[in-house]
Write a protein that holds these residues in place. Structure first.
Motif, PDB file in Angstrom:
ATOM      1  N   THR A 210       0.835  -1.206   0.000  1.00  0.00           N
ATOM      2  CA  THR A 210       0.000   0.000   0.000  1.00  0.00           C
ATOM      3  C   THR A 210       0.867   1.252   0.000  1.00  0.00           C
ATOM      4  OG1 THR A 210      -1.769  -1.172   1.156  1.00  0.00           O
ATOM      5  CG2 THR A 210      -1.825   1.238   1.234  1.00  0.00           C
ATOM      6  N   ARG A 211       1.913   1.277   0.848  1.00  0.00           N
ATOM      7  CA  ARG A 211       2.823   2.441   0.872  1.00  0.00           C
ATOM      8  C   ARG A 211       3.506   2.632  -0.481  1.00  0.00           C
ATOM      9  NH1 ARG A 211       3.821   0.370   5.861  1.00  0.00           N
ATOM     10  NH2 ARG A 211       5.759  -0.633   5.212  1.00  0.00           N
ATOM     11  N   GLU A 212       3.958   1.542  -1.095  1.00  0.00           N
ATOM     12  CA  GLU A 212       4.609   1.648  -2.412  1.00  0.00           C
ATOM     13  C   GLU A 212       3.647   2.214  -3.453  1.00  0.00           C
ATOM     14  OE1 GLU A 212       6.280  -1.999  -3.800  1.00  0.00           O
ATOM     15  OE2 GLU A 212       7.956  -1.927  -2.401  1.00  0.00           O
ATOM     16  N   LEU A 213       2.418   1.730  -3.454  1.00  0.00           N
ATOM     17  CA  LEU A 213       1.446   2.202  -4.442  1.00  0.00           C
ATOM     18  C   LEU A 213       1.032   3.645  -4.180  1.00  0.00           C
ATOM     19  CD1 LEU A 213      -0.760  -0.995  -4.925  1.00  0.00           C
ATOM     20  CD2 LEU A 213       1.124  -0.156  -6.359  1.00  0.00           C
ATOM     21  N   LEU A 214       0.943   4.043  -2.915  1.00  0.00           N
ATOM     22  CA  LEU A 214       0.643   5.443  -2.600  1.00  0.00           C
ATOM     23  C   LEU A 214       1.785   6.359  -3.040  1.00  0.00           C
ATOM     24  CD1 LEU A 214      -1.036   5.139   0.904  1.00  0.00           C
ATOM     25  CD2 LEU A 214      -2.111   5.935  -1.219  1.00  0.00           C
ATOM     26  N   THR A 215       3.012   5.913  -2.817  1.00  0.00           N
ATOM     27  CA  THR A 215       4.174   6.685  -3.269  1.00  0.00           C
ATOM     28  C   THR A 215       4.134   6.845  -4.782  1.00  0.00           C
ATOM     29  OG1 THR A 215       5.536   6.016  -1.399  1.00  0.00           O
ATOM     30  CG2 THR A 215       6.707   6.733  -3.386  1.00  0.00           C
ATOM     31  N   ALA A 216       3.870   5.760  -5.487  1.00  0.00           N
ATOM     32  CA  ALA A 216       3.807   5.810  -6.953  1.00  0.00           C
ATOM     33  C   ALA A 216       2.679   6.733  -7.417  1.00  0.00           C
ATOM     34  CB  ALA A 216       3.621   4.406  -7.522  1.00  0.00           C
ATOM     35  N   ALA A 217       1.528   6.650  -6.778  1.00  0.00           N
ATOM     36  CA  ALA A 217       0.399   7.509  -7.153  1.00  0.00           C
ATOM     37  C   ALA A 217       0.718   8.980  -6.872  1.00  0.00           C
ATOM     38  CB  ALA A 217      -0.860   7.083  -6.405  1.00  0.00           C
ATOM     39  N   GLY A 218       1.386   9.246  -5.749  1.00  0.00           N
ATOM     40  CA  GLY A 218       1.780  10.617  -5.432  1.00  0.00           C
ATOM     41  C   GLY A 218       2.761  11.171  -6.449  1.00  0.00           C
ATOM     42  N   ARG A 219       3.719  10.350  -6.837  1.00  0.00           N
ATOM     43  CA  ARG A 219       4.680  10.783  -7.857  1.00  0.00           C
ATOM     44  C   ARG A 219       3.992  11.015  -9.189  1.00  0.00           C
ATOM     45  NH1 ARG A 219      10.130   7.181  -6.641  1.00  0.00           N
ATOM     46  NH2 ARG A 219      10.649   8.266  -4.700  1.00  0.00           N
ATOM     47  N   HIS A 220       3.066  10.147  -9.534  1.00  0.00           N
ATOM     48  CA  HIS A 220       2.318  10.312 -10.780  1.00  0.00           C
ATOM     49  C   HIS A 220       1.556  11.648 -10.756  1.00  0.00           C
ATOM     50  CE1 HIS A 220       0.255   8.988 -14.401  1.00  0.00           C
ATOM     51  NE2 HIS A 220      -0.875   9.379 -13.835  1.00  0.00           N
ATOM     52  N   ALA A 221       0.928  11.949  -9.627  1.00  0.00           N
ATOM     53  CA  ALA A 221       0.207  13.223  -9.487  1.00  0.00           C
ATOM     54  C   ALA A 221       1.175  14.404  -9.582  1.00  0.00           C
ATOM     55  CB  ALA A 221      -0.561  13.259  -8.167  1.00  0.00           C
ATOM     56  N   PHE A 222       2.351  14.267  -8.977  1.00  0.00           N
ATOM     57  CA  PHE A 222       3.359  15.335  -9.031  1.00  0.00           C
ATOM     58  C   PHE A 222       3.820  15.559 -10.473  1.00  0.00           C
ATOM     59  CE2 PHE A 222       7.662  17.073  -8.711  1.00  0.00           C
ATOM     60  CZ  PHE A 222       7.478  18.112  -7.808  1.00  0.00           C
ATOM     61  N   PHE A 223       4.086  14.482 -11.197  1.00  0.00           N
ATOM     62  CA  PHE A 223       4.505  14.615 -12.602  1.00  0.00           C
ATOM     63  C   PHE A 223       3.412  15.297 -13.420  1.00  0.00           C
ATOM     64  CE2 PHE A 223       7.145  10.528 -12.033  1.00  0.00           C
ATOM     65  CZ  PHE A 223       8.238  11.252 -11.600  1.00  0.00           C
ATOM     66  N   GLY A 224       2.152  14.915 -13.187  1.00  0.00           N
ATOM     67  CA  GLY A 224       1.049  15.549 -13.905  1.00  0.00           C
ATOM     68  C   GLY A 224       0.959  17.029 -13.589  1.00  0.00           C
ATOM     69  N   TRP A 225       1.086  17.358 -12.286  1.00  0.00           N
ATOM     70  CA  TRP A 225       1.066  18.764 -11.893  1.00  0.00           C
ATOM     71  C   TRP A 225       2.210  19.514 -12.561  1.00  0.00           C
ATOM     72  CZ3 TRP A 225       5.293  20.857  -9.460  1.00  0.00           C
ATOM     73  CH2 TRP A 225       5.194  22.231  -9.193  1.00  0.00           C
ATOM     74  N   LEU A 226       3.411  18.935 -12.539  1.00  0.00           N
ATOM     75  CA  LEU A 226       4.576  19.614 -13.098  1.00  0.00           C
ATOM     76  C   LEU A 226       4.439  19.812 -14.606  1.00  0.00           C
ATOM     77  CD1 LEU A 226       7.333  20.863 -12.576  1.00  0.00           C
ATOM     78  CD2 LEU A 226       8.331  18.567 -12.761  1.00  0.00           C
ATOM     79  N   ASP A 227       3.985  18.795 -15.307  1.00  0.00           N
ATOM     80  CA  ASP A 227       3.790  18.936 -16.756  1.00  0.00           C
ATOM     81  C   ASP A 227       2.792  20.040 -17.070  1.00  0.00           C
ATOM     82  OD1 ASP A 227       5.596  16.939 -17.349  1.00  0.00           O
ATOM     83  OD2 ASP A 227       4.068  15.400 -17.679  1.00  0.00           O
ATOM     84  N   GLN A 228       1.696  20.062 -16.329  1.00  0.00           N
ATOM     85  CA  GLN A 228       0.677  21.078 -16.557  1.00  0.00           C
ATOM     86  C   GLN A 228       1.198  22.464 -16.186  1.00  0.00           C
ATOM     87  OE1 GLN A 228      -2.861  20.608 -14.175  1.00  0.00           O
ATOM     88  NE2 GLN A 228      -4.125  21.514 -15.775  1.00  0.00           N
ATOM     89  N   SER A 229       1.929  22.566 -15.098  1.00  0.00           N
ATOM     90  CA  SER A 229       2.452  23.863 -14.651  1.00  0.00           C
ATOM     91  C   SER A 229       3.511  24.402 -15.604  1.00  0.00           C
ATOM     92  CB  SER A 229       3.044  23.740 -13.245  1.00  0.00           C
ATOM     93  OG  SER A 229       2.044  23.391 -12.330  1.00  0.00           O
ATOM     94  N   ARG A 230       4.361  23.533 -16.105  1.00  0.00           N
ATOM     95  CA  ARG A 230       5.431  23.980 -17.003  1.00  0.00           C
ATOM     96  C   ARG A 230       4.913  24.353 -18.381  1.00  0.00           C
ATOM     97  NH1 ARG A 230      10.108  19.568 -16.128  1.00  0.00           N
ATOM     98  NH2 ARG A 230       8.483  18.341 -17.088  1.00  0.00           N
TER      99      ARG A 230
END
Length: 158
Positions: free
Chosen positions: A114-134
């Motif tokens: 669960t922790r691994e999948l939450l970390t992966a989901a958080g990173r995925h959300a961060f990448f999406g935010w960063l792509d959209q912001s940039r």
């Protein structure tokens, strides 16, 4: 890195997140090689140097949920990751003769998955935010990112 830090500062301010004081050079986080491989060198470096980026990543990770079915599915599809030490010593693989005793029980590894999948989901959300912001960032001529393929001279160096 500088752009990512500034975008993260703005996102934290918009979300009302308190960003810790600037890190001193002695407190800059070291980035594990596996994180560099998973995140990419620019994002890994930005997270190492930017308290705002780390704060935003933590907030995005906290917003994620992982359904129990996804955790169980991950366990079922990755039995090789949950072989017991004894099974590993004997050379057992989940594809060739593993018994239920050779694989750590689901209840024993569920929280870790669960922790691994939450970390992966958080990173995925961060990448999406960063792509959209940039997407809205315009660099001054001559200061584009050296690896930006949208720049006509994306192989130049600073």
């Amino acid at each position: 890195m500088i752009v990512t830090d500034e975008l993260a500062r703005r996102a934290c301010a918009d979300r009302g997140l308190k960003v810790p004081e600037e890190a001193s050079p002695a407190s800059i986080l070291a980035v594990a090689e596996t994180d560099v491989a998973d995140l990419g060198s620019i994002v890994a470096a930005a997270l190492a140097h930017s308290p705002a980026a780390r704060t935003l990543l933590a907030a995005l990770e906290a917003e994620q949920t992982v359904p129990e079915t996804a955790v169980r599915d991950y366990y079922d599809r990755n039995q090789d990751r949950y072989l017991t030490p004894d099974a590993l010593r004997r050379g057992v693989t989940p594809f060739d003769g593993a018994t239920p005793q050779d694989i750590r029980p689901y209840d024993e590894v569920r929280d870790h998955i669960t922790r691994e999948l939450l970390t992966a989901a958080g990173r995925h959300a961060f990448f999406g935010w960063l792509d959209q912001s940039r997407a809205g960032v315009t660099y001054s001529h001559g200061h584009e990112h050296p690896g930006d393929p949208s720049h006509p001279d994306h192989e130049h160096r600073h």
